[in-house]
Design an enzyme around this catalytic site. Structure first.
Site, PDB file in Angstrom:
ATOM      1  N   ASP A 159       0.843  -1.203   0.000  1.00 16.57           N
ATOM      2  CA  ASP A 159       0.000   0.000   0.000  1.00 16.57           C
ATOM      3  C   ASP A 159       0.879   1.255   0.000  1.00 16.57           C
ATOM      4  O   ASP A 159       0.613   2.228  -0.709  1.00 16.57           O
ATOM      5  CB  ASP A 159      -0.917  -0.004   1.229  1.00 16.57           C
ATOM      6  CG  ASP A 159      -1.677  -1.308   1.343  1.00 16.57           C
ATOM      7  OD1 ASP A 159      -2.500  -1.584   0.470  1.00 16.57           O
ATOM      8  OD2 ASP A 159      -1.405  -2.072   2.291  1.00 16.57           O
ATOM      9  N   HIS A 187      -4.910  -3.049   6.508  1.00 11.55           N
ATOM     10  CA  HIS A 187      -4.680  -3.341   5.083  1.00 11.55           C
ATOM     11  C   HIS A 187      -6.030  -3.719   4.479  1.00 11.55           C
ATOM     12  O   HIS A 187      -6.360  -4.876   4.303  1.00 11.55           O
ATOM     13  CB  HIS A 187      -3.672  -4.487   4.929  1.00 11.55           C
ATOM     14  CG  HIS A 187      -3.601  -4.992   3.514  1.00 11.55           C
ATOM     15  ND1 HIS A 187      -3.087  -4.249   2.485  1.00 11.55           N
ATOM     16  CD2 HIS A 187      -4.005  -6.158   2.965  1.00 11.55           C
ATOM     17  CE1 HIS A 187      -3.175  -4.941   1.360  1.00 11.55           C
ATOM     18  NE2 HIS A 187      -3.740  -6.099   1.631  1.00 11.55           N
TER      19      HIS A 187
HETATM   20  P1  NAI Z   1      -2.782 -18.198  -3.768  1.00 12.56           P
HETATM   21  O1  NAI Z   1      -4.174 -18.668  -3.573  1.00 12.56           O
HETATM   22  O2  NAI Z   1      -2.173 -18.170  -5.123  1.00 12.56           O
HETATM   23  O3  NAI Z   1      -1.805 -19.053  -2.836  1.00 12.56           O
HETATM   24  C1  NAI Z   1      -2.075 -19.298  -1.492  1.00 12.56           C
HETATM   25  C2  NAI Z   1      -1.435 -20.633  -1.159  1.00 12.56           C
HETATM   26  O4  NAI Z   1      -1.534 -20.793   0.265  1.00 12.56           O
HETATM   27  C3  NAI Z   1      -2.115 -21.825  -1.783  1.00 12.56           C
HETATM   28  O5  NAI Z   1      -1.149 -22.599  -2.490  1.00 12.56           O
HETATM   29  C4  NAI Z   1      -2.690 -22.604  -0.590  1.00 12.56           C
HETATM   30  O6  NAI Z   1      -2.648 -24.005  -0.760  1.00 12.56           O
HETATM   31  C5  NAI Z   1      -1.741 -22.157   0.515  1.00 12.56           C
HETATM   32  N1  NAI Z   1      -2.272 -22.306   1.885  1.00 12.56           N
HETATM   33  C6  NAI Z   1      -3.548 -22.176   2.307  1.00 12.56           C
HETATM   34  N2  NAI Z   1      -3.622 -22.443   3.619  1.00 12.56           N
HETATM   35  C7  NAI Z   1      -2.375 -22.723   4.037  1.00 12.56           C
HETATM   36  C8  NAI Z   1      -1.825 -23.107   5.279  1.00 12.56           C
HETATM   37  N3  NAI Z   1      -2.606 -23.266   6.364  1.00 12.56           N
HETATM   38  N4  NAI Z   1      -0.503 -23.330   5.364  1.00 12.56           N
HETATM   39  C9  NAI Z   1       0.296 -23.223   4.274  1.00 12.56           C
HETATM   40  N5  NAI Z   1      -0.185 -22.891   3.050  1.00 12.56           N
HETATM   41  C10 NAI Z   1      -1.495 -22.637   2.938  1.00 12.56           C
HETATM   42  O7  NAI Z   1      -2.741 -16.726  -3.088  1.00 12.56           O
HETATM   43  P2  NAI Z   1      -1.677 -15.562  -3.297  1.00 12.56           P
HETATM   44  O8  NAI Z   1      -2.079 -14.762  -4.474  1.00 12.56           O
HETATM   45  O9  NAI Z   1      -0.318 -16.113  -3.238  1.00 12.56           O
HETATM   46  O10 NAI Z   1      -2.007 -14.651  -2.015  1.00 12.56           O
HETATM   47  C11 NAI Z   1      -1.764 -15.143  -0.718  1.00 12.56           C
HETATM   48  C12 NAI Z   1      -2.409 -14.237   0.315  1.00 12.56           C
HETATM   49  O11 NAI Z   1      -1.814 -12.942   0.309  1.00 12.56           O
HETATM   50  C13 NAI Z   1      -3.909 -13.996   0.130  1.00 12.56           C
HETATM   51  O12 NAI Z   1      -4.526 -14.084   1.405  1.00 12.56           O
HETATM   52  C14 NAI Z   1      -3.976 -12.583  -0.376  1.00 12.56           C
HETATM   53  O13 NAI Z   1      -5.208 -11.980  -0.054  1.00 12.56           O
HETATM   54  C15 NAI Z   1      -2.838 -11.955   0.385  1.00 12.56           C
HETATM   55  N6  NAI Z   1      -2.307 -10.702  -0.149  1.00 12.56           N
HETATM   56  C16 NAI Z   1      -1.892  -9.754   0.750  1.00 12.56           C
HETATM   57  C17 NAI Z   1      -1.331  -8.576   0.330  1.00 12.56           C
HETATM   58  C18 NAI Z   1      -0.883  -7.548   1.321  1.00 12.56           C
HETATM   59  O14 NAI Z   1      -0.463  -6.476   0.887  1.00 12.56           O
HETATM   60  N7  NAI Z   1      -0.912  -7.784   2.624  1.00 12.56           N
HETATM   61  C19 NAI Z   1      -1.173  -8.282  -1.106  1.00 12.56           C
HETATM   62  C20 NAI Z   1      -1.592  -9.351  -1.979  1.00 12.56           C
HETATM   63  C21 NAI Z   1      -2.154 -10.518  -1.494  1.00 12.56           C
END
Ligand code: NAI
Length: 332
Positions: A159, A187
Protein backbone atom coordinates in the site's frame (compact mmCIF):
# COMPACT_ATOMS: atom_id res chain seq x y z
CA UNK A 1 31.50 -18.35 5.14
CA UNK A 2 28.30 -17.10 6.87
CA UNK A 3 25.88 -19.62 8.33
CA UNK A 4 22.68 -20.00 6.29
CA UNK A 5 19.57 -18.15 7.54
CA UNK A 6 16.41 -20.23 7.53
CA UNK A 7 13.48 -18.52 5.80
CA UNK A 8 10.04 -20.15 5.93
CA UNK A 9 7.42 -19.25 3.32
CA UNK A 10 3.86 -20.48 3.78
CA UNK A 11 1.54 -20.73 0.78
CA UNK A 12 4.66 -21.79 -1.10
CA UNK A 13 2.67 -23.27 -3.98
CA UNK A 14 0.69 -20.05 -4.53
CA UNK A 15 1.19 -17.10 -6.83
CA UNK A 16 2.92 -14.62 -4.49
CA UNK A 17 5.40 -17.31 -3.44
CA UNK A 18 6.20 -17.98 -7.09
CA UNK A 19 7.59 -14.44 -7.35
CA UNK A 20 8.97 -14.26 -3.81
CA UNK A 21 11.02 -17.44 -3.40
CA UNK A 22 13.32 -16.81 -6.36
CA UNK A 23 14.16 -13.31 -5.18
CA UNK A 24 14.96 -14.51 -1.65
CA UNK A 25 17.20 -17.21 -3.13
CA UNK A 26 18.91 -14.61 -5.34
CA UNK A 27 19.85 -12.55 -2.26
CA UNK A 28 17.45 -9.63 -2.80
CA UNK A 29 16.04 -9.86 0.73
CA UNK A 30 18.97 -10.59 3.05
CA UNK A 31 21.82 -9.39 0.87
CA UNK A 32 24.46 -10.88 -1.43
CA UNK A 33 26.58 -12.30 1.43
CA UNK A 34 23.86 -14.17 3.30
CA UNK A 35 23.23 -17.81 2.34
CA UNK A 36 19.67 -19.03 2.87
CA UNK A 37 17.86 -22.25 3.59
CA UNK A 38 14.25 -22.19 2.39
CA UNK A 39 11.43 -24.06 4.05
CA UNK A 40 8.28 -24.25 1.94
CA UNK A 41 5.14 -24.84 3.97
CA UNK A 42 1.88 -25.85 2.28
CA UNK A 43 -1.30 -27.73 2.97
CA UNK A 44 -1.61 -31.24 1.49
CA UNK A 45 -3.51 -29.98 -1.61
CA UNK A 46 -0.69 -27.50 -2.33
CA UNK A 47 2.23 -29.90 -1.85
CA UNK A 48 2.67 -30.89 -5.52
CA UNK A 49 2.79 -27.25 -6.62
CA UNK A 50 5.33 -26.45 -3.88
CA UNK A 51 7.44 -29.45 -4.87
CA UNK A 52 7.43 -28.17 -8.44
CA UNK A 53 8.66 -24.76 -7.25
CA UNK A 54 11.44 -26.52 -5.32
CA UNK A 55 12.53 -28.25 -8.53
CA UNK A 56 12.71 -24.91 -10.32
CA UNK A 57 14.63 -23.31 -7.43
CA UNK A 58 17.14 -26.11 -7.77
CA UNK A 59 17.41 -25.49 -11.52
CA UNK A 60 18.46 -21.88 -10.94
CA UNK A 61 21.63 -23.10 -9.18
CA UNK A 62 21.54 -20.01 -6.92
CA UNK A 63 24.94 -19.69 -5.22
CA UNK A 64 23.32 -18.49 -1.95
CA UNK A 65 20.69 -21.24 -1.75
CA UNK A 66 21.88 -23.97 0.62
CA UNK A 67 18.74 -26.13 0.92
CA UNK A 68 15.04 -26.28 0.10
CA UNK A 69 12.65 -28.37 2.22
CA UNK A 70 8.97 -28.82 1.38
CA UNK A 71 6.53 -29.82 4.12
CA UNK A 72 2.90 -29.68 5.20
CA UNK A 73 3.78 -29.89 8.90
CA UNK A 74 4.01 -26.46 10.59
CA UNK A 75 6.46 -27.65 13.30
CA UNK A 76 8.88 -28.90 10.64
CA UNK A 77 8.20 -25.87 8.45
CA UNK A 78 9.15 -23.35 11.14
CA UNK A 79 12.01 -25.38 12.62
CA UNK A 80 14.93 -23.01 13.20
CA UNK A 81 13.21 -20.28 11.17
CA UNK A 82 14.67 -16.75 11.48
CA UNK A 83 12.20 -15.25 9.04
CA UNK A 84 8.66 -16.62 8.88
CA UNK A 85 6.74 -15.21 5.92
CA UNK A 86 3.09 -16.15 6.38
CA UNK A 87 1.67 -15.80 2.89
CA UNK A 88 -0.79 -18.72 2.68
CA UNK A 89 -4.31 -17.97 3.84
CA UNK A 90 -7.88 -18.98 3.24
CA UNK A 91 -9.43 -16.79 0.54
CA UNK A 92 -13.04 -15.64 0.77
CA UNK A 93 -15.11 -18.23 -1.07
CA UNK A 94 -18.58 -17.74 -2.61
CA UNK A 95 -21.22 -17.11 0.04
CA UNK A 96 -18.63 -16.87 2.81
CA UNK A 97 -19.53 -14.37 5.52
CA UNK A 98 -16.93 -12.21 7.23
CA UNK A 99 -17.18 -14.33 10.38
CA UNK A 100 -16.53 -17.51 8.33
CA UNK A 101 -13.45 -15.91 6.80
CA UNK A 102 -12.12 -14.77 10.17
CA UNK A 103 -12.72 -18.15 11.72
CA UNK A 104 -11.15 -20.10 8.81
CA UNK A 105 -8.06 -17.91 9.10
CA UNK A 106 -7.94 -18.06 12.88
CA UNK A 107 -7.67 -21.83 12.57
CA UNK A 108 -4.66 -21.37 10.26
CA UNK A 109 -2.81 -18.53 12.00
CA UNK A 110 -3.38 -19.71 15.60
CA UNK A 111 -1.64 -23.06 15.07
CA UNK A 112 1.08 -21.42 12.95
CA UNK A 113 1.78 -18.92 15.75
CA UNK A 114 2.01 -21.80 18.21
CA UNK A 115 4.37 -23.69 15.88
CA UNK A 116 6.57 -20.59 15.55
CA UNK A 117 6.79 -20.36 19.35
CA UNK A 118 7.62 -24.07 19.58
CA UNK A 119 10.20 -24.46 16.85
CA UNK A 120 11.44 -21.19 15.28
CA UNK A 121 14.77 -19.53 16.14
CA UNK A 122 14.74 -17.40 19.32
CA UNK A 123 15.19 -14.22 17.24
CA UNK A 124 12.47 -15.10 14.69
CA UNK A 125 10.70 -12.30 12.85
CA UNK A 126 7.32 -13.14 11.38
CA UNK A 127 5.58 -11.16 8.62
CA UNK A 128 1.93 -11.83 7.87
CA UNK A 129 0.79 -11.27 4.29
CA UNK A 130 -2.28 -13.54 4.03
CA UNK A 131 -5.51 -11.61 4.48
CA UNK A 132 -7.01 -10.25 6.66
CA UNK A 133 -3.31 -9.60 7.32
CA UNK A 134 -3.45 -7.35 10.41
CA UNK A 135 -5.88 -9.54 12.30
CA UNK A 136 -4.12 -12.74 11.20
CA UNK A 137 -0.88 -11.28 12.62
CA UNK A 138 -2.67 -10.49 15.88
CA UNK A 139 -4.00 -14.08 16.00
CA UNK A 140 -0.58 -15.63 15.29
CA UNK A 141 1.16 -13.39 17.81
CA UNK A 142 -1.46 -14.11 20.50
CA UNK A 143 -0.89 -17.86 20.00
CA UNK A 144 2.93 -17.55 20.01
CA UNK A 145 3.42 -17.71 23.76
CA UNK A 146 6.83 -16.46 24.80
CA UNK A 147 7.54 -14.67 21.51
CA UNK A 148 7.44 -10.87 22.02
CA UNK A 149 4.60 -9.20 20.09
CA UNK A 150 7.05 -6.89 18.32
CA UNK A 151 8.47 -9.87 16.39
CA UNK A 152 5.22 -10.00 14.41
CA UNK A 153 4.27 -7.53 11.71
CA UNK A 154 1.78 -7.42 8.85
CA UNK A 155 2.47 -6.20 5.34
CA UNK A 156 1.26 -2.71 4.36
CA UNK A 157 4.38 -1.96 2.35
CA UNK A 158 2.54 -2.71 -0.89
CA UNK A 159 0.00 0.00 0.00
CA UNK A 160 2.87 2.34 0.90
CA UNK A 161 4.58 1.72 -2.44
CA UNK A 162 1.32 2.20 -4.30
CA UNK A 163 0.94 5.60 -2.60
CA UNK A 164 4.49 6.58 -3.57
CA UNK A 165 3.91 5.53 -7.16
CA UNK A 166 0.69 7.57 -7.45
CA UNK A 167 2.40 10.71 -6.08
CA UNK A 168 5.45 10.23 -8.29
CA UNK A 169 3.23 9.92 -11.36
CA UNK A 170 1.04 12.91 -10.53
CA UNK A 171 3.73 15.47 -9.76
CA UNK A 172 5.72 13.99 -11.74
CA UNK A 173 8.93 13.36 -9.74
CA UNK A 174 11.20 10.34 -9.26
CA UNK A 175 10.09 7.97 -6.50
CA UNK A 176 13.40 8.27 -4.62
CA UNK A 177 12.89 12.01 -4.03
CA UNK A 178 9.95 11.29 -1.69
CA UNK A 179 10.13 10.77 2.08
CA UNK A 180 7.65 10.67 4.94
CA UNK A 181 4.68 8.99 3.23
CA UNK A 182 2.58 6.86 5.62
CA UNK A 183 -0.17 4.29 5.33
CA UNK A 184 -2.15 4.10 8.58
CA UNK A 185 -4.59 1.50 9.86
CA UNK A 186 -5.84 -1.74 8.36
CA UNK A 187 -4.68 -3.34 5.08
CA UNK A 188 -8.20 -2.90 3.70
CA UNK A 189 -10.36 -0.32 1.98
CA UNK A 190 -10.35 1.78 5.20
CA UNK A 191 -6.57 2.32 5.14
CA UNK A 192 -5.38 5.94 5.19
CA UNK A 193 -2.53 6.86 2.85
CA UNK A 194 -1.24 10.13 4.36
CA UNK A 195 0.98 12.79 2.77
CA UNK A 196 0.74 15.40 5.57
CA UNK A 197 4.35 14.76 6.70
CA UNK A 198 5.73 13.84 3.29
CA UNK A 199 8.33 15.75 1.32
CA UNK A 200 9.53 15.66 -2.27
CA UNK A 201 13.03 16.92 -2.87
CA UNK A 202 12.97 18.26 0.70
CA UNK A 203 9.80 20.34 0.19
CA UNK A 204 6.30 19.50 1.51
CA UNK A 205 4.39 17.26 -0.92
CA UNK A 206 1.29 19.31 -0.20
CA UNK A 207 3.01 22.47 -1.52
CA UNK A 208 4.13 20.63 -4.65
CA UNK A 209 0.58 19.30 -5.21
CA UNK A 210 -0.93 22.77 -4.73
CA UNK A 211 1.47 24.16 -7.31
CA UNK A 212 0.86 21.36 -9.83
CA UNK A 213 -2.91 21.15 -9.36
CA UNK A 214 -3.59 24.89 -9.02
CA UNK A 215 -4.42 25.63 -5.39
CA UNK A 216 -5.25 24.39 -1.91
CA UNK A 217 -8.73 23.11 -2.75
CA UNK A 218 -7.72 21.37 -5.94
CA UNK A 219 -4.93 19.57 -4.08
CA UNK A 220 -7.27 18.47 -1.29
CA UNK A 221 -9.87 17.33 -3.82
CA UNK A 222 -7.25 15.23 -5.64
CA UNK A 223 -6.17 13.65 -2.35
CA UNK A 224 -9.72 12.83 -1.22
CA UNK A 225 -11.26 11.86 -4.57
CA UNK A 226 -8.37 10.36 -6.53
CA UNK A 227 -5.30 9.52 -4.46
CA UNK A 228 -6.81 7.88 -1.36
CA UNK A 229 -9.46 5.78 -3.18
CA UNK A 230 -6.97 4.82 -5.91
CA UNK A 231 -4.39 3.56 -3.41
CA UNK A 232 -6.95 1.84 -1.16
CA UNK A 233 -8.72 0.30 -4.16
CA UNK A 234 -5.61 -0.69 -6.10
CA UNK A 235 -5.86 -4.36 -5.12
CA UNK A 236 -9.34 -4.54 -6.70
CA UNK A 237 -8.12 -2.61 -9.78
CA UNK A 238 -5.32 -5.15 -10.31
CA UNK A 239 -7.81 -8.03 -10.09
CA UNK A 240 -10.06 -6.35 -12.68
CA UNK A 241 -7.27 -5.56 -15.13
CA UNK A 242 -4.94 -8.54 -14.66
CA UNK A 243 -7.58 -11.16 -13.94
CA UNK A 244 -5.92 -12.23 -10.70
CA UNK A 245 -4.64 -10.53 -7.59
CA UNK A 246 -1.34 -8.70 -7.13
CA UNK A 247 1.48 -11.19 -6.92
CA UNK A 248 4.86 -9.85 -8.13
CA UNK A 249 4.21 -6.45 -6.57
CA UNK A 250 3.20 -8.11 -3.29
CA UNK A 251 6.37 -10.23 -3.38
CA UNK A 252 8.46 -7.12 -4.05
CA UNK A 253 6.84 -5.38 -1.07
CA UNK A 254 7.64 -8.37 1.19
CA UNK A 255 11.28 -8.22 0.08
CA UNK A 256 11.41 -4.47 0.84
CA UNK A 257 9.64 -4.90 4.20
CA UNK A 258 12.15 -7.47 5.48
CA UNK A 259 15.18 -5.80 3.91
CA UNK A 260 14.40 -2.44 5.56
CA UNK A 261 13.58 -4.14 8.86
CA UNK A 262 16.99 -5.86 9.04
CA UNK A 263 19.17 -3.28 7.31
CA UNK A 264 17.47 -0.16 8.66
CA UNK A 265 15.31 2.68 7.36
CA UNK A 266 14.37 6.14 8.58
CA UNK A 267 10.73 5.99 7.39
CA UNK A 268 8.34 3.49 5.84
CA UNK A 269 4.95 1.93 6.67
CA UNK A 270 4.37 -1.39 8.41
CA UNK A 271 1.64 -2.87 10.58
CA UNK A 272 3.04 -3.55 14.04
CA UNK A 273 1.62 -4.22 17.51
CA UNK A 274 0.50 -0.95 19.09
CA UNK A 275 1.88 0.11 22.46
CA UNK A 276 -0.86 2.75 22.51
CA UNK A 277 0.82 5.11 20.04
CA UNK A 278 -1.56 7.70 18.55
CA UNK A 279 -4.33 6.35 20.78
CA UNK A 280 -4.47 2.98 18.95
CA UNK A 281 -5.56 0.31 21.47
CA UNK A 282 -2.63 -1.65 22.81
CA UNK A 283 -1.93 -4.94 21.06
CA UNK A 284 -3.79 -4.17 17.83
CA UNK A 285 -1.63 -4.77 14.75
CA UNK A 286 -2.01 -1.43 13.00
CA UNK A 287 -0.10 0.22 10.16
CA UNK A 288 1.99 3.18 11.34
CA UNK A 289 4.90 5.27 10.15
CA UNK A 290 7.90 3.21 11.30
CA UNK A 291 11.69 3.32 11.37
CA UNK A 292 14.23 0.59 12.03
CA UNK A 293 17.82 0.61 13.25
CA UNK A 294 18.15 -2.98 12.04
CA UNK A 295 16.62 -4.55 15.16
CA UNK A 296 12.97 -4.28 14.14
CA UNK A 297 10.35 -1.70 13.26
CA UNK A 298 9.50 1.00 15.82
CA UNK A 299 6.62 3.46 15.49
CA UNK A 300 7.66 7.04 14.67
CA UNK A 301 5.95 9.04 17.39
CA UNK A 302 4.99 12.63 17.91
CA UNK A 303 3.49 13.51 14.52
CA UNK A 304 0.73 16.12 14.64
CA UNK A 305 -2.51 14.82 13.09
CA UNK A 306 -5.00 17.13 11.40
CA UNK A 307 -8.69 16.49 12.21
CA UNK A 308 -9.27 15.00 8.74
CA UNK A 309 -6.39 12.55 9.25
CA UNK A 310 -7.49 11.73 12.80
CA UNK A 311 -10.98 10.73 11.70
CA UNK A 312 -9.70 8.53 8.85
CA UNK A 313 -7.29 6.76 11.23
CA UNK A 314 -10.04 6.31 13.83
CA UNK A 315 -12.32 4.69 11.23
CA UNK A 316 -9.67 2.18 10.17
CA UNK A 317 -8.74 1.41 13.79
CA UNK A 318 -12.45 0.85 14.58
CA UNK A 319 -12.47 -1.79 11.83
CA UNK A 320 -9.42 -3.49 13.38
CA UNK A 321 -11.13 -3.49 16.79
CA UNK A 322 -14.26 -5.04 15.24
CA UNK A 323 -12.18 -7.78 13.54
CA UNK A 324 -10.36 -8.56 16.79
CA UNK A 325 -13.63 -8.65 18.76
CA UNK A 326 -15.23 -10.95 16.16
CA UNK A 327 -12.31 -13.38 16.44
CA UNK A 328 -12.41 -13.24 20.25
CA UNK A 329 -16.15 -13.99 20.19
CA UNK A 330 -15.59 -16.97 17.87
CA UNK A 331 -13.24 -18.34 20.49
CA UNK A 332 -11.10 -20.17 17.89
P1 NAI B 1 -2.78 -18.20 -3.77
O1 NAI B 1 -4.17 -18.67 -3.57
O2 NAI B 1 -2.17 -18.17 -5.12
O3 NAI B 1 -1.81 -19.05 -2.84
C1 NAI B 1 -2.08 -19.30 -1.49
C2 NAI B 1 -1.44 -20.63 -1.16
O4 NAI B 1 -1.53 -20.79 0.26
C3 NAI B 1 -2.11 -21.83 -1.78
O5 NAI B 1 -1.15 -22.60 -2.49
C4 NAI B 1 -2.69 -22.60 -0.59
O6 NAI B 1 -2.65 -24.00 -0.76
C5 NAI B 1 -1.74 -22.16 0.52
N1 NAI B 1 -2.27 -22.31 1.88
C6 NAI B 1 -3.55 -22.18 2.31
N2 NAI B 1 -3.62 -22.44 3.62
C7 NAI B 1 -2.38 -22.72 4.04
C8 NAI B 1 -1.83 -23.11 5.28
N3 NAI B 1 -2.61 -23.27 6.36
N4 NAI B 1 -0.50 -23.33 5.36
C9 NAI B 1 0.30 -23.22 4.27
N5 NAI B 1 -0.19 -22.89 3.05
C10 NAI B 1 -1.49 -22.64 2.94
O7 NAI B 1 -2.74 -16.73 -3.09
P2 NAI B 1 -1.68 -15.56 -3.30
O8 NAI B 1 -2.08 -14.76 -4.47
O9 NAI B 1 -0.32 -16.11 -3.24
O10 NAI B 1 -2.01 -14.65 -2.01
C11 NAI B 1 -1.76 -15.14 -0.72
C12 NAI B 1 -2.41 -14.24 0.31
O11 NAI B 1 -1.81 -12.94 0.31
C13 NAI B 1 -3.91 -14.00 0.13
O12 NAI B 1 -4.53 -14.08 1.40
C14 NAI B 1 -3.98 -12.58 -0.38
O13 NAI B 1 -5.21 -11.98 -0.05
C15 NAI B 1 -2.84 -11.95 0.39
N6 NAI B 1 -2.31 -10.70 -0.15
C16 NAI B 1 -1.89 -9.75 0.75
C17 NAI B 1 -1.33 -8.58 0.33
C18 NAI B 1 -0.88 -7.55 1.32
O14 NAI B 1 -0.46 -6.48 0.89
N7 NAI B 1 -0.91 -7.78 2.62
C19 NAI B 1 -1.17 -8.28 -1.11
C20 NAI B 1 -1.59 -9.35 -1.98
C21 NAI B 1 -2.15 -10.52 -1.49
Amino acid sequence: PQQASTVTVTGAGGQIAYSLLFRIAAGDMLGPDQPVRLRLLEIPQGMRAAEGVALELSDCAFPLLRAVDVTDDPRTGFDGSRFALLVGARPRGPGMERADLLSANASIFGPQGAAIAASAAPDVRAVVVGNPANTNAWIASSAAHGVPADRFSALTRLDHNRALAQLAARLPRPVDEFAGVTVWGNHSATQFPDIDHATVGGRPVRDALEETLGGVEAAQRWLDEDFIPRVAGRGAEIITVRGSSSAASAADAIIAHVRDDVSGTTWTSAAVASHGEYGVPEGLVCSFPVRSDGTGYRVIEGLALAPRARSRIDASVAELVAERDAVTELGV
